[in-house]
Design a protein around this motif. Structure first.
Motif, short mmCIF file in Angstrom:
data_model
loop_
_atom_site.label_atom_id
_atom_site.label_comp_id
_atom_site.label_asym_id
_atom_site.label_seq_id
_atom_site.Cartn_x
_atom_site.Cartn_y
_atom_site.Cartn_z
N VAL A 73 32.64 40.52 42.43
CA VAL A 73 33.92 40.79 41.77
C VAL A 73 34.54 42.06 42.34
O VAL A 73 33.87 43.08 42.50
N ARG A 74 35.83 41.98 42.64
CA ARG A 74 36.57 43.12 43.16
C ARG A 74 37.74 43.45 42.23
O ARG A 74 38.06 42.68 41.31
N LYS A 75 38.37 44.58 42.47
CA LYS A 75 39.48 45.02 41.62
C LYS A 75 40.57 43.96 41.51
O LYS A 75 41.12 43.71 40.43
N GLN A 76 40.89 43.31 42.62
CA GLN A 76 41.96 42.30 42.60
C GLN A 76 41.60 41.09 41.74
O GLN A 76 42.48 40.44 41.17
N ASP A 77 40.30 40.80 41.62
CA ASP A 77 39.88 39.71 40.73
C ASP A 77 40.16 40.07 39.27
O ASP A 77 40.63 39.24 38.49
N LEU A 78 39.87 41.32 38.91
CA LEU A 78 40.11 41.76 37.54
C LEU A 78 41.61 41.78 37.23
O LEU A 78 42.03 41.41 36.13
N GLU A 79 42.41 42.19 38.19
CA GLU A 79 43.86 42.19 37.99
C GLU A 79 44.39 40.76 37.82
O GLU A 79 45.30 40.52 37.02
N GLU A 80 43.82 39.82 38.56
CA GLU A 80 44.24 38.42 38.44
C GLU A 80 43.86 37.86 37.07
O GLU A 80 44.64 37.10 36.47
N VAL A 81 42.71 38.24 36.56
CA VAL A 81 42.32 37.81 35.21
C VAL A 81 43.37 38.29 34.20
O VAL A 81 43.78 37.54 33.32
N GLY A 82 43.81 39.54 34.34
CA GLY A 82 44.83 40.07 33.44
C GLY A 82 46.11 39.26 33.47
O GLY A 82 46.73 39.03 32.42
N ARG A 83 46.49 38.80 34.64
CA ARG A 83 47.72 38.00 34.75
C ARG A 83 47.56 36.63 34.09
O ARG A 83 48.55 36.01 33.71
N ARG A 84 46.33 36.17 33.97
CA ARG A 84 46.08 34.85 33.39
C ARG A 84 45.83 34.88 31.89
O ARG A 84 45.80 33.83 31.24
N ILE A 85 45.65 36.04 31.34
CA ILE A 85 45.34 36.15 29.91
C ILE A 85 46.55 35.77 29.07
O ILE A 85 47.68 36.19 29.36
N PHE A 137 35.80 51.65 36.33
CA PHE A 137 34.78 51.58 37.37
C PHE A 137 35.12 52.51 38.54
O PHE A 137 36.29 52.83 38.77
N ARG A 138 34.09 52.88 39.26
CA ARG A 138 34.26 53.58 40.54
C ARG A 138 33.92 52.57 41.64
O ARG A 138 32.87 51.93 41.58
N TYR A 139 34.83 52.43 42.60
CA TYR A 139 34.67 51.41 43.65
C TYR A 139 34.25 52.02 44.98
O TYR A 139 34.63 53.15 45.30
N ASP A 140 33.47 51.26 45.73
CA ASP A 140 33.11 51.68 47.08
C ASP A 140 34.36 51.62 47.95
O ASP A 140 35.01 50.57 48.01
N PRO A 141 34.75 52.71 48.60
CA PRO A 141 36.01 52.73 49.35
C PRO A 141 36.01 51.77 50.55
O PRO A 141 37.09 51.38 51.00
N ASP A 142 34.86 51.40 51.06
CA ASP A 142 34.80 50.52 52.22
C ASP A 142 34.71 49.04 51.83
O ASP A 142 35.50 48.22 52.30
N SER A 143 33.77 48.71 50.95
CA SER A 143 33.55 47.31 50.59
C SER A 143 34.38 46.84 49.41
O SER A 143 34.59 45.64 49.22
#
Length: 275
Positions: A73-85, A137-143
């Protein structure tokens, strides 16, 4: 009235609300799992709950950080979930009416264990991002992979956020309103009750409704106004109906009946005989 005098006359309150199942109809974790085709989300959460490994409500945060199936799961996946709620109706009206009640000022905040990206995406344009206190969350800047958890407002974590907000706003405990729906809200509701604030349940959760001072069941977020208008503003039912009407809303059905829930079992043996 001078500006300073008017500000002193205005009663300032903090209204804090949960998100999943409170302002929305969806559970963020279930929706994320369905979107990505990850099975057994409910079973994983039940397992964590049975082990008491995490605070209730923090199961999704734990899985995102530790479960192999959720590691993608990445940040964009979480943002997409928000758009679908699917949100409850009238959230804009709720915040608008709170802003215009004469003699009162309400700071509306969302305090939830759902991921921050989900809630910000779902409530974009409705609630300012700085008024959303959620799992960060804190995200890995590369992955782009989730690297660590900064905060999780679940269980006692919600109490900590509420106390931080209360200190920042300079409010007494009796100036807090908290709205929630599930077992993860028990700690914070007990805390608000102890401070003589107002607690509102929006579900019939068996652990929550005996604790909450009011229970409101509706598919419309505007329903939260009813206990606020009664308990804080001091309006009676006629005044509440009139206020709703002034904003173009009609309380079509308002059932204030109380339901007693009982479980009765028979007792075997001589002592159970009726004389």
């Amino acid at each position: 009235m001078r500006l300073m005098e008017r500000d002193r006359a205005t009663k300032h309150f903090l209204l804090a609300s949960d998100f999943d199942q409170t302002l929305s109809f969806n559970d963020s974790g279930i929706l994320l799992s369905e979107m990505l085709g990850i099975p057994s989300f409910a079973e994983k959460c039940a397992g964590l709950s049975a082990m008491h490994l995490v605070q209730q409500g923090a199961e999704l945060a734990y899985l995102l950080l530790h479960d192999p199936e959720f590691r993608r799961v990445r940040k964009q996946d979480l943002e997409e979930v928000g758009r679908r709620i699917r949100l409850k109706q009238s959230i804009p009206a709720l915040t608008s009416i709170l802003d215009t009640l004469p003699g009162f000022r309400f700071t509306f905040c969302v305090v939830s264990a759902a991921p921050e990206e989900v809630i910000r995406s779902a409530l974009e344009g409705l609630v300012p991002p700085e008024r959303i206190y959620a799992t960060r969350f804190r995200y890995d800047p590369d992955s782009g992979e989730i690297q660590s958890i900064v905060r999780v407002p679940a269980g006692y974590g919600k109490v900590a956020v509420l106390e931080q907000l209360r200190a920042e706003l300079g409010l007494g405990g009796d100036r807090i309103v908290y709205v929630g729906d599930g077992s993860s809200d028990v700690h914070v509701m007990l805390h608000v009750n102890r401070l003589d604030g107002l607690t509102v349940a929006v579900s019939e959760n068996k652990f929550l409704t005996p604790i909450a001072r009011r229970t409101i069941l509706s598919d419309d977020a505007l329903s939260v106004l009813v206990p606020v208008l009664e308990e804080i503003v001091g309006l009676d039912s006629a005044g509440i109906r009139a206020l709703f009407g002034s904003y173009g809303y009609v309380l079509q059905e308002w059932d204030k009946a109380r339901t007693d829930s009982l479980i009765i079992r028979g007792v075997t043996g001589p002592s159970s005989a009726v004389a």
